[in-house]
Design a protein around this motif. Sequence first.
Motif, PDB file in Angstrom:
ATOM      1  N   ARG A 137      18.902 -59.867   7.460  1.00 41.72           N
ATOM      2  CA  ARG A 137      18.858 -58.407   7.244  1.00 41.72           C
ATOM      3  C   ARG A 137      18.811 -58.082   5.753  1.00 41.72           C
ATOM      4  O   ARG A 137      18.017 -57.246   5.311  1.00 41.72           O
ATOM      5  N   ARG A 138      19.641 -58.742   4.981  1.00 43.54           N
ATOM      6  CA  ARG A 138      19.682 -58.479   3.529  1.00 43.54           C
ATOM      7  C   ARG A 138      18.375 -58.881   2.848  1.00 43.54           C
ATOM      8  O   ARG A 138      17.903 -58.191   1.951  1.00 43.54           O
ATOM      9  N   PHE A 139      17.798 -60.009   3.252  1.00 42.49           N
ATOM     10  CA  PHE A 139      16.512 -60.449   2.703  1.00 42.49           C
ATOM     11  C   PHE A 139      15.457 -59.368   2.956  1.00 42.49           C
ATOM     12  O   PHE A 139      14.704 -59.002   2.052  1.00 42.49           O
ATOM     13  N   ALA A 140      15.388 -58.869   4.176  1.00 43.33           N
ATOM     14  CA  ALA A 140      14.392 -57.852   4.532  1.00 43.33           C
ATOM     15  C   ALA A 140      14.579 -56.601   3.678  1.00 43.33           C
ATOM     16  O   ALA A 140      13.596 -56.035   3.186  1.00 43.33           O
ATOM     17  N   ARG A 141      15.818 -56.177   3.485  1.00 44.54           N
ATOM     18  CA  ARG A 141      16.065 -54.983   2.658  1.00 44.54           C
ATOM     19  C   ARG A 141      15.750 -55.250   1.184  1.00 44.54           C
ATOM     20  O   ARG A 141      15.097 -54.445   0.530  1.00 44.54           O
ATOM     21  N   ARG A 142      16.223 -56.367   0.668  1.00 42.77           N
ATOM     22  CA  ARG A 142      16.069 -56.677  -0.762  1.00 42.77           C
ATOM     23  C   ARG A 142      14.597 -56.829  -1.166  1.00 42.77           C
ATOM     24  O   ARG A 142      14.199 -56.430  -2.250  1.00 42.77           O
ATOM     25  N   HIS A 143      13.770 -57.387  -0.291  1.00 46.73           N
ATOM     26  CA  HIS A 143      12.385 -57.698  -0.646  1.00 46.73           C
ATOM     27  C   HIS A 143      11.359 -56.774   0.003  1.00 46.73           C
ATOM     28  O   HIS A 143      10.161 -57.029  -0.110  1.00 46.73           O
ATOM     29  N   ARG A 144      11.789 -55.717   0.676  1.00 52.11           N
ATOM     30  CA  ARG A 144      10.854 -54.892   1.456  1.00 52.11           C
ATOM     31  C   ARG A 144       9.691 -54.359   0.628  1.00 52.11           C
ATOM     32  O   ARG A 144       8.569 -54.335   1.104  1.00 52.11           O
ATOM     33  N   HIS A 145       9.922 -53.958  -0.613  1.00 51.11           N
ATOM     34  CA  HIS A 145       8.832 -53.408  -1.430  1.00 51.11           C
ATOM     35  C   HIS A 145       7.835 -54.503  -1.839  1.00 51.11           C
ATOM     36  O   HIS A 145       6.633 -54.268  -1.894  1.00 51.11           O
ATOM     37  N   HIS A 146       8.327 -55.694  -2.099  1.00 47.53           N
ATOM     38  CA  HIS A 146       7.454 -56.798  -2.503  1.00 47.53           C
ATOM     39  C   HIS A 146       6.718 -57.422  -1.316  1.00 47.53           C
ATOM     40  O   HIS A 146       5.751 -58.153  -1.504  1.00 47.53           O
ATOM     41  N   ARG A 170      17.919 -54.490  17.652  1.00 47.12           N
ATOM     42  CA  ARG A 170      17.679 -53.301  16.827  1.00 47.12           C
ATOM     43  C   ARG A 170      17.512 -53.645  15.338  1.00 47.12           C
ATOM     44  O   ARG A 170      16.606 -53.146  14.676  1.00 47.12           O
ATOM     45  N   THR A 171      18.368 -54.516  14.804  1.00 42.33           N
ATOM     46  CA  THR A 171      18.284 -54.820  13.375  1.00 42.33           C
ATOM     47  C   THR A 171      17.008 -55.586  13.033  1.00 42.33           C
ATOM     48  O   THR A 171      16.402 -55.351  11.986  1.00 42.33           O
ATOM     49  N   ALA A 172      16.570 -56.487  13.896  1.00 49.47           N
ATOM     50  CA  ALA A 172      15.310 -57.199  13.656  1.00 49.47           C
ATOM     51  C   ALA A 172      14.125 -56.262  13.854  1.00 49.47           C
ATOM     52  O   ALA A 172      13.135 -56.343  13.123  1.00 49.47           O
ATOM     53  N   HIS A 173      14.226 -55.358  14.818  1.00 48.93           N
ATOM     54  CA  HIS A 173      13.148 -54.398  15.058  1.00 48.93           C
ATOM     55  C   HIS A 173      12.973 -53.473  13.848  1.00 48.93           C
ATOM     56  O   HIS A 173      11.855 -53.169  13.438  1.00 48.93           O
ATOM     57  N   ARG A 174      14.080 -53.072  13.252  1.00 53.13           N
ATOM     58  CA  ARG A 174      14.029 -52.231  12.052  1.00 53.13           C
ATOM     59  C   ARG A 174      13.322 -52.986  10.925  1.00 53.13           C
ATOM     60  O   ARG A 174      12.473 -52.426  10.226  1.00 53.13           O
TER      61      ARG A 174
END
Length: 183
Positions: free
Chosen positions: A67-76, A103-107
């Motif tokens: 989850r943190r990886f997805a949030r931290r790198h979402r723009h890149h 839900r968290t993976a779907h997000r």
Amino acid sequence: MTRIALVAYGTKNGSTAEIADFIADVLRSHGLEAEARPAAGVRDVGPYDAIVLGGALYMGRWHRDARRFARRHRHHLAGRLVWLFSSGPLDASASQRNIPPVRTAHRAERSLGAEEHVTFGGRLTEGARGRVARMILDEGRGGDFRDFDRIAAWAESIAAAVAAEPAHHREEHISSVKEGRDA
């Protein structure tokens, strides 16, 4: 030019890490340069043409590091080739039907514009950490439910998609680093 893929993962007892290592092996066998790394240790996704992100499922949630990886790198990761996987059902259900992401993976799938999310069976064996894991093992519900043939077929489809896509993202990142910008 050789394509480079990252298989990042969040795991608690090692099962998801083993799946990530296996996926990286399959990608390498299809001509990609691939590495599997814990998601928490990845600081820069710029060098990669494709990213596979996996997380173990615990109590109906995707692993915190995924989850943190997805949030931290979402723009890149916007506009990049991204695939997601979950591991965790401790029965044959993941091989018998398509299980929608939690839900968290779907997000993460939506926010990253991922190509696909798939759920694989998990593994829970003696010595697993955590109160819930010990309860599951005490109830006799442990075991290895990973289907490596299915995982290999999925990884092969990723390799084919990466091979068919122009490799422009990594080149843009390399150019921006040389010019002193952060991609």
